[in-house]
Scaffold this active site. Structure first.
Site: not given
Ligand code: CP
Ligand code: NVA
Length: 310
Positions: A108, A138
């Site tokens: 991430r 997701q």
């Molecule tokens: N929806 C999602 O990716 O949540 P987190 O940011 O908590 O991982």
């Molecule tokens: N659009 C949001 C999604 C979080 C899961 C972000 O990138 O912060």
């Protein structure tokens, strides 16, 4: 016959064939059943997943860590300051070194190109756990959730109300791939990436479905089977939150807005939710809301992804 996905990276839903998407869903269902009956499913015995996070996470972090554990493997967490990556070492060398130790990487981070490069220079599968551009895991979990609830995907209408961000992009990829109609309603200046929209429109033409980008949330929600939203300011955009709130205020999911949706519409949100901004409690906690099923299905779907590619 099922095609092997072994060794493949999962960077974008758009890289998957429709057969691969349903292969992920089939295995997710099997693994979810085994999880509930307590039947062991140690498909990745002795394997190690590296998990790189340069942004915070609750769901992605916990579901990948627990998922690899259920599969008989081990997860190694690397936070924003743990690796030499981005400081004294480049992506290419990092990818080559990690490939000598690990069996898969989940990452991430901010730049989507960094994730593409990690997969390009490494020799092990890379799973995208969210970039500024996309959030494929997701949306695969979301489509699986819709399939569980509605028994079908093709022909349903999903209305996404809000920022044309990573969630909007992966929903465009995912929904168009499986033949769902998708309408995105965003304020001017916050619409999704043009290339991704064009690509989704091509997928939709092939599947006989529709992709529309509009600005009117009321029109978007009309007769929708699914009403989806996400935060107005994503991770990394915190300083813009106040300015964005002014543009997005008409885009809040509240009882008035959802009046036009089908009675049995599903309310969806990837979470974390900023309750009171993009959605009010009355909707997030209503009988139409499936937000915690989506969160749970991250676990089952990502276990399937890991088992298939690692
Ligand atoms: N929806 C999602 O990716 O949540 P987190 O940011 O908590 O991982
Ligand atoms: N659009 C949001 C999604 C979080 C899961 C972000 O990138 O912060």
């Amino acid at each position: 016959m099922a095609v092997s996905m072994k060794g493949k990276s999962l960077l974008s839903i758009n890289d998957l064939t429709i057969e691969e998407v349903y292969q992920i869903f089939d295995l997710s269902k099997t693994l979810k059943e085994k999880h509930y009956t307590g039947e062991p499913h140690r498909l990745l015995e002795g394997k190690t997943l590296g998990m790189i996070f340069t942004k915070p996470s609750t769901r992605t972090r916990v579901s990948f860590q627990v998922g690899i554990y259920h599969l008989g493997g081990t997860g190694l967490y690397f936070g924003p300051t743990d690796l030499q990556l981005g400081k004294s070492e480049n992506i290419s060398d990092t990818a080559k070194v990690l490939s000598r130790y690990l069996d898969g990487i989940m990452i991430r981070t901010f730049s989507h190109q960094d994730v593409v490069d990690l997969a390009k220079y490494g020799t092990i599968p890379v799973i995208n756990g969210l970039t500024d551009l996309l959030h494929p895991c997701q949306v695969l979990a979301d489509l699986f959730t819709i399939l569980e609830k509605k028994r079908v995907l093709k022909g349903l209408k999903l209305a996404y109300i809000g920022d044309g961000n990573n969630m909007a992009h992966s929903l465009l990829h995912g929904c168009s791939k499986v033949g769902m109609d998708v309408v995105i309603a965003s304020p001017s200046g916050y619409t999704p990436d043009k290339t991704i929209v064009e690509n989704a429109q091509k997928n939709a033409a092939y599947m006989g479905s529709k992709v529309e980008i509009i600005s009117d949330p009321v029109a978007a929600v009309k007769d929708a089977d699914i009403v989806y939203t996400d935060v107005w300011a994503s991770m990394g955009q915190e300083s813009e939150a106040q300015e964005r709130r002014k543009h997005f205020i008409q885009y809040q999911i509240n009882p008035e807005l959802v009046k036009g949706a089908k009675d049995d519409y599903l309310f969806m949100h990837c979470l974390p939710a900023h309750r009171g901004d993009e959605v009010v409690d009355e909707i997030a906690d209503s009988g139409n809301s499936v937000i915690f099923d989506e969160a749970e299905n991250r676990l089952h779907v990502q276990k399937a992804i890991m088992a298939l590619v690692m």
